[in-house]
Scaffold this motif. Structure first.
Motif, short mmCIF file in Angstrom:
data_model
loop_
_atom_site.label_atom_id
_atom_site.label_comp_id
_atom_site.label_asym_id
_atom_site.label_seq_id
_atom_site.Cartn_x
_atom_site.Cartn_y
_atom_site.Cartn_z
N SER A 91 0.93 -1.27 0.11
CA SER A 91 -0.02 -0.01 -0.01
C SER A 91 0.86 1.25 -0.04
O SER A 91 0.44 2.09 -0.73
N GLY A 92 2.02 1.43 0.76
CA GLY A 92 2.71 2.46 0.96
C GLY A 92 3.35 2.83 -0.37
O GLY A 92 3.23 3.97 -0.80
N PRO A 93 4.25 1.96 -0.95
CA PRO A 93 4.83 2.11 -2.36
C PRO A 93 3.82 2.68 -3.36
O PRO A 93 3.89 3.32 -4.20
N TYR A 115 4.27 4.78 5.48
CA TYR A 115 2.77 4.34 5.54
C TYR A 115 2.58 3.58 6.87
O TYR A 115 1.48 3.98 7.53
N ILE A 116 3.56 3.19 7.51
CA ILE A 116 3.43 2.34 8.80
C ILE A 116 3.37 3.54 9.73
O ILE A 116 2.57 3.57 10.58
N VAL A 117 4.36 4.36 10.08
CA VAL A 117 4.36 5.54 10.83
C VAL A 117 3.18 6.21 11.02
O VAL A 117 2.55 6.67 11.73
N TYR A 118 2.87 6.78 9.44
CA TYR A 118 1.76 7.65 9.23
C TYR A 118 0.33 7.21 10.09
O TYR A 118 -0.34 7.55 10.58
N LEU A 156 0.65 6.93 13.61
CA LEU A 156 0.15 8.05 14.52
C LEU A 156 -1.16 8.53 14.28
O LEU A 156 -1.93 9.03 15.19
N LEU A 157 -1.72 8.46 13.24
CA LEU A 157 -3.06 8.54 12.95
C LEU A 157 -4.15 7.81 13.91
O LEU A 157 -5.13 8.34 14.32
N PHE A 158 -3.78 6.48 13.90
CA PHE A 158 -4.46 5.65 14.70
C PHE A 158 -4.33 6.27 16.17
O PHE A 158 -5.41 6.48 16.91
N LEU A 159 -3.24 6.49 16.67
CA LEU A 159 -3.34 7.07 18.21
C LEU A 159 -3.62 8.32 18.33
O LEU A 159 -4.39 8.34 19.40
N TRP A 160 -3.87 9.19 17.43
CA TRP A 160 -4.57 10.51 17.59
C TRP A 160 -6.02 10.44 17.67
O TRP A 160 -6.74 10.90 18.26
N SER A 161 -6.37 9.28 16.89
CA SER A 161 -7.80 9.10 16.75
C SER A 161 -8.63 8.43 17.95
O SER A 161 -9.79 8.43 18.30
N LEU A 162 -7.49 7.93 18.73
CA LEU A 162 -8.15 7.71 20.03
C LEU A 162 -8.60 8.43 20.98
O LEU A 162 -9.29 8.44 22.06
N LEU A 163 -8.06 9.72 20.75
CA LEU A 163 -8.26 11.05 21.27
C LEU A 163 -9.83 11.63 20.96
O LEU A 163 -9.80 12.66 21.27
N LEU A 164 -10.69 10.87 20.16
CA LEU A 164 -11.59 11.36 19.46
C LEU A 164 -11.46 11.79 17.92
O LEU A 164 -10.24 11.89 17.63
#
Length: 232
Positions: free
Chosen positions: A79-81, A122-125, A128-136
């Protein structure tokens, strides 16, 4: 900063000039995600099986057979490439002297270092978005726009580290996240055209949208060039 109207006008002309490649690149992404949706099993699943009767009971006992599938992992790795390669195509549309062709879609499959760079992004992005989405939802959306320029930064300077590109994206997007949000919002009417055209309009609208985003990036870098160094 170039106005939204000018960005969209220029993007429309660029897509019209490269319409065949724009459609082919979009079709590649659509087919890729169609395959993911149709063939992607859970990474780890189990099936219930009936085992032999025990010596002390006539009641069959259920056993669980666990299987590990490599297919979803492989699709995730690709997916990333694929995504950053397609971003590369639309970014090249914005450069008069760029050598752009369908092979640019696969530019990050060219060697191990580029492949690993795009995969790492792709992995880091995603993480990070998953972790931030945990905050709503709202923090996740804000960070989506903060990190939006990272793939373009990596395309233009493949020696950048992923975290460095994300940090630079955050820096240049300060005060500009809402501008990009409004640019994205302005395409809602265009995407609605996909319904009466049975999805065919998508192959024009999505390249138009992504080329507009690439032009937004170029305008942003030009505006903040004194704080950001890009090596082509």
């Amino acid at each position: 900063m170039t106005s939204r109207q000018q960005i969209k006008k220029t993007a429309k002309n660029l897509v019209s000039r490269n319409l065949g490649l724009a459609i082919l690149s979009t079709l590649t992404l659509v087919l890729f995600y169609t395959i993911i949706r149709s063939l992607n099993p859970p990474l780890l699943n189990y099936t219930t099986t009936t085992v032999h009767h025990s010596l002390t009971s006539d009641i069959p006992r259920a056993g669980y057979h666990y299987t590990f599938s490599l297919l979803p992992l492989l699709l995730y790795i690709l997916s990333g490439p694929i995504k950053i390669g397609i971003y590369n195509v639309f970014l090249k549309f914005t450069k008069d002297d760029a050598d752009v062709s369908f092979k640019s879609v696969f530019s990050f499959f060219g060697n191990g270092s580029l492949f690993f760079l795009s995969l790492s992004w792709y992995i880091v992005y995603s993480l990070l978005l998953f972790l931030w989405s945990l905050l709503l939802v709202i923090p996740g959306i804000i960070k989506t726009y903060s990190y939006a320029m990272a793939p373009y930064l990596l395309i233009e300077n493949t020696k950048l580290g992923v975290l460095e590109a994300i940090t630079k994206s955050r820096r240049i997007m300060q005060g500009r996240k809402f501008d990009l949000f409004i640019l994205d919002l302005s395409f809602i009417g265009w995407y609605l055209l996909c319904v009466p055209t049975l999805g065919l309009a998508y192959f024009w609208v999505w390249p138009y949208h992504q080329t507009s985003r690439a032009l937004f990036y170029k305008s942003l870098v030009a505006e903040k060039d004194n704080t950001l160094t890009i090596t082509n």
